[in-house]
Design a protein around this motif. Structure first.
Motif, PDB file in Angstrom:
ATOM      1  N   UNK A 276      18.711   2.620  25.913  1.00 35.27           N
ATOM      2  CA  UNK A 276      17.385   2.020  26.063  1.00 35.27           C
ATOM      3  C   UNK A 276      16.815   2.279  27.459  1.00 35.27           C
ATOM      4  N   UNK A 277      17.684   2.304  28.460  1.00 34.95           N
ATOM      5  CA  UNK A 277      17.206   2.580  29.816  1.00 34.95           C
ATOM      6  C   UNK A 277      16.642   3.997  29.900  1.00 34.95           C
ATOM      7  N   UNK A 278      17.361   4.954  29.294  1.00 35.77           N
ATOM      8  CA  UNK A 278      16.840   6.326  29.272  1.00 35.77           C
ATOM      9  C   UNK A 278      15.564   6.400  28.434  1.00 35.77           C
ATOM     10  N   UNK A 279      15.516   5.645  27.335  1.00 37.37           N
ATOM     11  CA  UNK A 279      14.315   5.639  26.500  1.00 37.37           C
ATOM     12  C   UNK A 279      13.113   5.132  27.285  1.00 37.37           C
ATOM     13  N   UNK A 280      13.317   4.103  28.106  1.00 36.57           N
ATOM     14  CA  UNK A 280      12.214   3.575  28.907  1.00 36.57           C
ATOM     15  C   UNK A 280      11.710   4.624  29.890  1.00 36.57           C
ATOM     16  N   UNK A 281      12.635   5.397  30.480  1.00 37.65           N
ATOM     17  CA  UNK A 281      12.226   6.474  31.370  1.00 37.65           C
ATOM     18  C   UNK A 281      11.409   7.524  30.615  1.00 37.65           C
ATOM     19  N   UNK A 282      11.883   7.863  29.406  1.00 28.08           N
ATOM     20  CA  UNK A 282      11.178   8.885  28.625  1.00 28.08           C
ATOM     21  C   UNK A 282       9.810   8.401  28.144  1.00 28.08           C
ATOM     22  N   UNK A 283       9.667   7.106  27.926  1.00 25.18           N
ATOM     23  CA  UNK A 283       8.365   6.571  27.529  1.00 25.18           C
ATOM     24  C   UNK A 283       7.324   6.818  28.613  1.00 25.18           C
ATOM     25  N   UNK A 284       7.752   6.750  29.867  1.00 25.16           N
ATOM     26  CA  UNK A 284       6.835   7.015  30.972  1.00 25.16           C
ATOM     27  C   UNK A 284       6.635   8.517  31.200  1.00 25.16           C
ATOM     28  N   UNK A 285       7.643   9.291  30.825  1.00 25.36           N
ATOM     29  CA  UNK A 285       7.594  10.727  31.092  1.00 25.36           C
ATOM     30  C   UNK A 285       6.856  11.498  30.004  1.00 25.36           C
ATOM     31  N   UNK A 286       7.108  11.141  28.732  1.00 24.30           N
ATOM     32  CA  UNK A 286       6.494  11.847  27.606  1.00 24.30           C
ATOM     33  C   UNK A 286       5.538  10.888  26.888  1.00 24.30           C
ATOM     34  N   UNK A 287       4.322  10.804  27.383  1.00 21.88           N
ATOM     35  CA  UNK A 287       3.407   9.772  26.909  1.00 21.88           C
ATOM     36  C   UNK A 287       2.820  10.065  25.535  1.00 21.88           C
ATOM     37  N   UNK A 288       2.820  11.326  25.129  1.00 22.49           N
ATOM     38  CA  UNK A 288       2.216  11.669  23.837  1.00 22.49           C
ATOM     39  C   UNK A 288       3.256  12.052  22.779  1.00 22.49           C
ATOM     40  N   UNK A 289       4.506  12.106  23.148  1.00 27.77           N
ATOM     41  CA  UNK A 289       5.541  12.476  22.187  1.00 27.77           C
ATOM     42  C   UNK A 289       5.724  11.360  21.162  1.00 27.77           C
ATOM     43  N   UNK A 290       5.795  11.693  19.874  1.00 23.06           N
ATOM     44  CA  UNK A 290       6.036  10.662  18.847  1.00 23.06           C
ATOM     45  C   UNK A 290       7.320   9.892  19.143  1.00 23.06           C
TER      46      UNK A 290
END
Length: 325
Positions: free
Chosen positions: A221-235
């Protein structure tokens, strides 16, 4: 370049949602079967939960659990647990053991006559043995221990739920706790189906499983939170697959090293801790599965509000980002 062992390839592209309805259905079925097994078959409670008598022994000779057990095997006492007690304050020639005997049918505790027979049997194999104390636990205390055990597991799950909710979002908290409940219920169900002894050491194992499972889940989940900020348009589904693959190396490495230690304990640790170690070993396997196939699936089903994610900014480096497996 130094040679390094990898348990998984450096980069993977596994679709963890490809069979999501099958994997999630198997998990739901396992929980239902486990609950039915506990309700219908019941648990094989140990002395801690059934009540019984505890005899403390002391001797100048070393404790030999096998010899003690053989001496008592013909007495037909039912469930008997023998453990050696270690304490730095003991003298060099002070060897202490605790013998726990289940409550006998029709009585809350072992009768004085039976205790006399037990003491005579043990003196026959160890003339130097003494019996400093004899204590009995009745059904009322045992029932209180059952409720205390349930409250301990529930309190642990509730504390984890609050922690994940504060650190992440409520969807993450729901997914985490659902995975933890899945792990605990299925583990208890295995004990019910196979009639394995269930005592306070198994409760300790369940609490340890909660900690292990949430640690694995929080890393993803911690990595997911980082990716949410990094890939804003990815499904969201693709992002969760990316996240699970990025952390798969760490997940497999942690599970494998933990299981190697537990396998050594279950083979060489002896009867005293075998139930605890088996619960831990099964919990690590089911916890790894639920991390990959239960927790994040629930978050995907619930969905995430990505409108308030931080704009710009480079995500912080993750402490497990470059760990090889």
């Amino acid at each position: 370049m130094a040679w390094r062992l990898r348990l998984v390839p450096e980069k993977t592209n596994i679709d963890f949602f490809k069979l999501q309805f099958i994997t999630f259905g198997v998990s739901a079925l396992a929980v239902v079967v486990s609950l039915l097994a506990v309700a219908i078959l019941g648990l094989n409670f140990g002395i801690d939960f059934k009540g019984g008598t505890t005899i403390r022994t002391e001797s100048t000779q070393a404790v030999d659990i096998g010899v003690y057990r053989d001496a008592m095997s013909t007495l037909e006492l039912g469930d008997v647990s023998i453990t050696e007690v270690f304490d730095p304050s003991f003298r060099a020639d002070q060897h202490v053991a605790m013998i726990r005997i289940q409550a006998q049918e029709g009585a809350e505790a072992v009768t004085p006559e039976t205790i006399g027979v037990i003491e005579a049997a043990l003196k026959a194999v160890d003339p130097a043995i003494t019996f400093p104390s004899v204590e009995s636990v009745g059904p009322k205390v045992s029932s209180e221990l059952i409720w205390s055990a349930l409250l301990a597991v529930a309190a642990g799950a509730a504390g984890i739920w609050v922690y994940v909710w504060i650190r992440f979002e409520w969807q993450f908290a729901v997914g985490t706790v659902a995975a933890l409940i899945h792990d605990v219920v299925v583990t208890v169900g295995v004990f019910a189906i196979f009639g394995l002894k269930f005592d306070l050491t198994i409760v300790a194992a369940l609490l340890t499983i909660l900690g292990y499972s949430v640690n694995d889940t929080v890393v993803i989940f911690d990595r997911l939170r980082e990716n949410l900020a990094k890939y804003k348009t990815m499904p969201l589904r693709e992002m969760m697959n990316l996240t699970a693959n990025e952390t798969l190396s760490r997940t497999i490495m942690t599970a494998t090293t933990t299981m190697l230690s537990l396998i050594a304990l279950i083979v060489f640790g002896g009867d005293v801790i075998r139930g605890f170690v088996f619960a831990m070993l099964f919990g690590v396997i089911i916890g790894t599965y639920s991390t990959l196939y239960v927790a994040k699936n629930i978050v995907l089903f619930l969905g995430l509000d990505r409108s308030d994610k931080p704009k710009g900014g480079k995500p912080a480096s993750h402490e497990f980002a470059n760990i090889d497996a």
